[in-house]
Design an enzyme around this catalytic site. Structure first.
Site, PDB file in Angstrom:
ATOM      1  N   GLU A 184      62.753  44.598  35.511  1.00 10.58           N
ATOM      2  CA  GLU A 184      62.243  44.272  34.214  1.00 10.58           C
ATOM      3  C   GLU A 184      60.974  45.305  34.025  1.00 10.58           C
ATOM      4  O   GLU A 184      60.991  45.880  33.053  1.00 10.58           O
ATOM      5  CB  GLU A 184      62.139  42.980  33.978  1.00 10.58           C
ATOM      6  CG  GLU A 184      63.375  42.139  33.767  1.00 10.58           C
ATOM      7  CD  GLU A 184      63.524  40.675  33.986  1.00 10.58           C
ATOM      8  OE1 GLU A 184      62.180  40.187  33.879  1.00 10.58           O
ATOM      9  OE2 GLU A 184      64.516  40.082  33.781  1.00 10.58           O
TER      10      GLU A 184
ATOM     11  N   ARG B 280      57.207  25.883  27.764  1.00 14.86           N
ATOM     12  CA  ARG B 280      58.419  25.529  26.935  1.00 14.86           C
ATOM     13  C   ARG B 280      58.329  23.907  26.704  1.00 14.86           C
ATOM     14  O   ARG B 280      58.982  23.332  25.677  1.00 14.86           O
ATOM     15  CB  ARG B 280      59.703  25.915  27.715  1.00 14.86           C
ATOM     16  CG  ARG B 280      59.876  27.560  27.452  1.00 14.86           C
ATOM     17  CD  ARG B 280      61.321  27.704  28.516  1.00 14.86           C
ATOM     18  NE  ARG B 280      61.633  29.437  28.213  1.00 14.86           N
ATOM     19  CZ  ARG B 280      62.191  29.908  29.089  1.00 14.86           C
ATOM     20  NH1 ARG B 280      62.779  29.397  30.262  1.00 14.86           N
ATOM     21  NH2 ARG B 280      62.582  31.265  28.947  1.00 14.86           N
TER      22      ARG B 280
ATOM     23  N   THR C  89      64.970  26.865  30.890  1.00 15.72           N
ATOM     24  CA  THR C  89      65.484  27.576  29.757  1.00 15.72           C
ATOM     25  C   THR C  89      65.507  26.653  28.485  1.00 15.72           C
ATOM     26  O   THR C  89      65.237  27.032  27.325  1.00 15.72           O
ATOM     27  CB  THR C  89      66.981  27.979  30.270  1.00 15.72           C
ATOM     28  OG1 THR C  89      66.974  28.758  31.544  1.00 15.72           O
ATOM     29  CG2 THR C  89      67.487  29.078  29.059  1.00 15.72           C
TER      30      THR C  89
ATOM     31  N   TYR D 259      68.655  42.044  28.988  1.00 16.02           N
ATOM     32  CA  TYR D 259      69.572  40.824  29.226  1.00 16.02           C
ATOM     33  C   TYR D 259      71.070  41.110  29.509  1.00 16.02           C
ATOM     34  O   TYR D 259      71.949  40.582  29.237  1.00 16.02           O
ATOM     35  CB  TYR D 259      69.773  40.130  27.874  1.00 16.02           C
ATOM     36  CG  TYR D 259      68.257  39.459  27.697  1.00 16.02           C
ATOM     37  CD1 TYR D 259      67.954  38.182  28.798  1.00 16.02           C
ATOM     38  CD2 TYR D 259      67.695  39.316  26.447  1.00 16.02           C
ATOM     39  CE1 TYR D 259      66.740  37.429  28.442  1.00 16.02           C
ATOM     40  CE2 TYR D 259      66.497  38.479  26.308  1.00 16.02           C
ATOM     41  CZ  TYR D 259      66.077  37.540  27.009  1.00 16.02           C
ATOM     42  OH  TYR D 259      64.986  36.962  27.147  1.00 16.02           O
TER      43      TYR D 259
ATOM     44  N   HIS E 106      59.644  34.691  28.082  1.00 15.44           N
ATOM     45  CA  HIS E 106      60.389  35.265  28.896  1.00 15.44           C
ATOM     46  C   HIS E 106      59.683  35.211  30.412  1.00 15.44           C
ATOM     47  O   HIS E 106      58.498  35.637  30.197  1.00 15.44           O
ATOM     48  CB  HIS E 106      61.264  36.391  28.703  1.00 15.44           C
ATOM     49  CG  HIS E 106      61.737  36.959  29.924  1.00 15.44           C
ATOM     50  ND1 HIS E 106      63.198  36.740  30.186  1.00 15.44           N
ATOM     51  CD2 HIS E 106      61.170  37.905  30.716  1.00 15.44           C
ATOM     52  CE1 HIS E 106      63.230  37.568  31.341  1.00 15.44           C
ATOM     53  NE2 HIS E 106      62.228  38.256  31.622  1.00 15.44           N
TER      54      HIS E 106
ATOM     55  N   ASN F 156      62.773  29.896  22.343  1.00 20.91           N
ATOM     56  CA  ASN F 156      61.988  29.266  23.683  1.00 20.91           C
ATOM     57  C   ASN F 156      60.754  30.045  23.945  1.00 20.91           C
ATOM     58  O   ASN F 156      60.081  29.969  25.211  1.00 20.91           O
ATOM     59  CB  ASN F 156      62.733  28.884  24.657  1.00 20.91           C
ATOM     60  CG  ASN F 156      63.543  30.024  25.492  1.00 20.91           C
ATOM     61  OD1 ASN F 156      63.119  31.169  25.011  1.00 20.91           O
ATOM     62  ND2 ASN F 156      64.639  29.923  26.400  1.00 20.91           N
TER      63      ASN F 156
ATOM     64  N   LYS G 239      57.895  36.090  23.377  1.00 21.52           N
ATOM     65  CA  LYS G 239      59.106  36.292  22.493  1.00 21.52           C
ATOM     66  C   LYS G 239      58.389  36.080  21.018  1.00 21.52           C
ATOM     67  O   LYS G 239      57.521  35.913  20.710  1.00 21.52           O
ATOM     68  CB  LYS G 239      60.234  35.397  22.707  1.00 21.52           C
ATOM     69  CG  LYS G 239      60.751  35.247  24.159  1.00 21.52           C
ATOM     70  CD  LYS G 239      61.856  34.417  24.267  1.00 21.52           C
ATOM     71  CE  LYS G 239      62.571  34.561  25.563  1.00 21.52           C
ATOM     72  NZ  LYS G 239      63.637  33.800  25.766  1.00 21.52           N
TER      73      LYS G 239
ATOM     74  N   ARG H  95      57.846  31.174  36.683  1.00 21.04           N
ATOM     75  CA  ARG H  95      58.918  30.370  36.254  1.00 21.04           C
ATOM     76  C   ARG H  95      58.533  28.790  36.083  1.00 21.04           C
ATOM     77  O   ARG H  95      59.036  28.363  35.025  1.00 21.04           O
ATOM     78  CB  ARG H  95      59.980  30.420  37.153  1.00 21.04           C
ATOM     79  CG  ARG H  95      60.693  31.767  37.198  1.00 21.04           C
ATOM     80  CD  ARG H  95      61.430  32.317  36.084  1.00 21.04           C
ATOM     81  NE  ARG H  95      62.782  31.335  35.745  1.00 21.04           N
ATOM     82  CZ  ARG H  95      63.813  31.651  34.928  1.00 21.04           C
ATOM     83  NH1 ARG H  95      63.548  32.615  34.313  1.00 21.04           N
ATOM     84  NH2 ARG H  95      64.683  30.963  34.985  1.00 21.04           N
TER      85      ARG H  95
END
Ligand code: GDP
Ligand code: MG
Length: 160
Positions: free
Chosen positions: A137, A113, A102, A60, A126, A123, A20, A96
């Protein structure tokens, strides 16, 4: 599961990962790429771009009715992101796990994170949350011609 999803199973599973704008500004691109490489995943797509708000709203879409939706789109369009596609066995779930939760406060040290940030609204990274999301995506962010699958010589040392 449609045919396209079946094409992306086992060692051909793919996920969409994005560093990000805060992660790019804070120079975490190299370490994030390095950890996916070290793990044994294959980089098949990579680009630096300033994403449009339209692209981000669609990306999103599932959050369109949440109170943080507009702030999220503003944050994600505030600077360039590094969009990537990584491939390998169980790469969606593993990606993940490597990211953490999150909310950084719930993320273990050793995750991106957990190590790199303190707030949900900044954060750093993604990652797709399922094979179906990954497929959606990836087709949103990349053209087929921008993805480069190939044989890698380390394959027999990564897969049994
Ligand atoms: P992810 O899949 O772990 O990235 O989390 P989600 O899909 O639930 O949310 C997407 C992104 O929206 C998160 O990574 C956060 O950057 C942001 N986000 C989610 N929930 C909140 C929230 O409650 N407040 C704020 N400010 N941002 C949020
Ligand atoms: Mg998500």
């Amino acid at each position: 599961l449609d045919l396209d999803t079946l094409r992306w199973t086992g060692v051909k599973e793919r996920t969409f990962i994005a560093v990000k704008p805060d992660g790019v500004q804070r120079k975490r691109v190299g370490e994030i790429v390095q950890r996916f490489e070290k793990k044994g995943f294959k980089l098949v797509g990579f680009k630096l771009l300033k994403a449009s708000k339209d692209l981000l709203r669609e990306h999103y879409w599932e959050h369109r009715n949440r109170p943080f939706y507009n702030r999220l789109v503003t944050y994600m369009s505030s600077g360039p992101v590094v969009a990537m596609v990584w491939q390998g066995q169980d790469v969606v779930k593993t990606g993940r796990d490597m990211m953490g939760k999150t909310n950084p406060i719930d993320s273990m040290p050793g995750t991106f994170r957990g190590d790199f940030c303190v707030e949900m609204g900044r954060n750093v990274i993604h990652g797709s949350d399922s094979v179906e999301s990954a497929q959606r995506e990836i087709s949103l962010w990349f053209k087929e011609s921008e993805l480069c699958d190939r044989e890698v010589c380390s394959n027999n040392w990564i897969y049994d």
